[in-house]
Design an enzyme around this catalytic site. Structure first.
Site, mmCIF file in Angstrom:
data_model
loop_
_atom_site.group_PDB
_atom_site.id
_atom_site.type_symbol
_atom_site.label_atom_id
_atom_site.label_comp_id
_atom_site.label_asym_id
_atom_site.label_seq_id
_atom_site.Cartn_x
_atom_site.Cartn_y
_atom_site.Cartn_z
ATOM 1 N N CYS A 153 0.833 -1.194 0.000
ATOM 2 C CA CYS A 153 0.000 0.000 0.000
ATOM 3 C C CYS A 153 0.872 1.249 0.000
ATOM 4 C CB CYS A 153 -0.916 0.010 1.219
ATOM 5 S SG CYS A 153 -2.118 -1.325 1.198
ATOM 6 N N GLY A 154 0.549 2.195 -0.861
ATOM 7 C CA GLY A 154 1.221 3.476 -0.850
ATOM 8 C C GLY A 154 2.626 3.450 -1.406
#
Length: 270
Positions: free
Chosen positions: A116-117
């Protein structure tokens, strides 16, 4: 165990003003859950067949196991394979696994591809830290790579029957196809090829090129890099991140490959 990969159903074929019912062979698609030492690490939709290769290849390309880690692979390590319809595969290394998905229904969750991210440059750095650059190797002959679409034609029986699957193939420097696998999922086809090489103790694949009948996404480069392939040839185009990753790895990357033509993006678009 041999599983059916196609199912024959009636379809109504319309050609202009003419319509008729004819039998049509369709590819079979079923879920597969992959467990590593008792923990669920992935769920994916796949074409049944070569399931052990798929499980081993996925665990390897996602950095969950190393070349000599796999001890056994079997259907449904915690119960009946028949009860789960041969749709659960357990990979065992002999150690306890701390890796598991948070959501058992999530498909194809990996350590890098699902972070994520994670921006593009961070993803490449993480790959480079985990895998390292490819070793120095002899440059690939351009004419040989251009010939791959023709070389793999005889290795696509499911595509010929259904037109609904992807092909991945490992090819040596003579142009011979070493391993070819088909699957409804393009990532699955690649994992099956790498899984076969892993189980045959033929990794890293530094003298092999990987051909895929799909686009060259970041994940495709990730898997090719993990497998040690020094060239990746794709029928469709690459993403910008895939090109950046291939250049960082020192991998030859070609896209839009057709018989006798392709675009070369790496190294340095040369």
């Amino acid at each position: 165990m041999s599983r059916s990969t196609t199912q024959r159903l009636l379809t109504r074929k319309v050609r202009g003003d003419e319509a008729r019912l004819v039998p049509d062979d369709l590819i079979v698609e079923e879920p597969l859950s992959i467990e590593l030492d008792g923990s669920l690490v992935a769920s994916t939709m796949r074409t049944p067949g070569n399931d052990f290769e798929l499980a081993a290849g996925f665990c390897f390309t996602e950095g969950l196991v190393g070349p000599g880690d796999v001890q056994t692979i079997r259907y449904c390590g915690g119960g009946s394979a028949v009860a789960t319809e041969f749709n659960v595969v357990t990979v065992e290394t002999g150690r306890s696994s701390a890796v598991a998905t948070d959501d058992a229904s999530s498909a194809r969750r990996g350590l890098v591809s699902s972070s994520c991210g994670l921006c593009g440059s961070d993803a490449i750095h993480e790959l480079a830290d985990r895998i390292g650059p490819l070793p120095e190797h002899e440059p690939w002959d351009r004419d040989l790579l251009l010939s791959l679409p023709a070389q793999v034609k005889g290795h696509q029986p499911l595509h010929d029957a259904t037109g609904a699957v992807h092909l991945a193939a490992a090819v040596d420097r003579s142009g011979a196809v070493v391993v070819a696998r088909e699957d409804i999922g393009r990532h699955n086809a690649v994992d099956k090829v790498i899984g076969r090489l892993l189980l045959d103790r033929a990794l890293p694949a530094s003298d092999l090129a990987l051909f895929v009948s799909s686009r060259a996404s970041f994940e495709m480069v990730q898997k090719a890099w993990a497998g040690g392939f020094t060239a990746l040839v794709a029928v469709s185009g690459p993403s910008a991140l895939a090109v950046q990753s291939a250049r960082r790895a020192g991998m030859t990357l070609a896209g839009f490959a057709r018989e006798g033509r392709a675009n070369f993006y790496s190294p340095d678009g040369a």
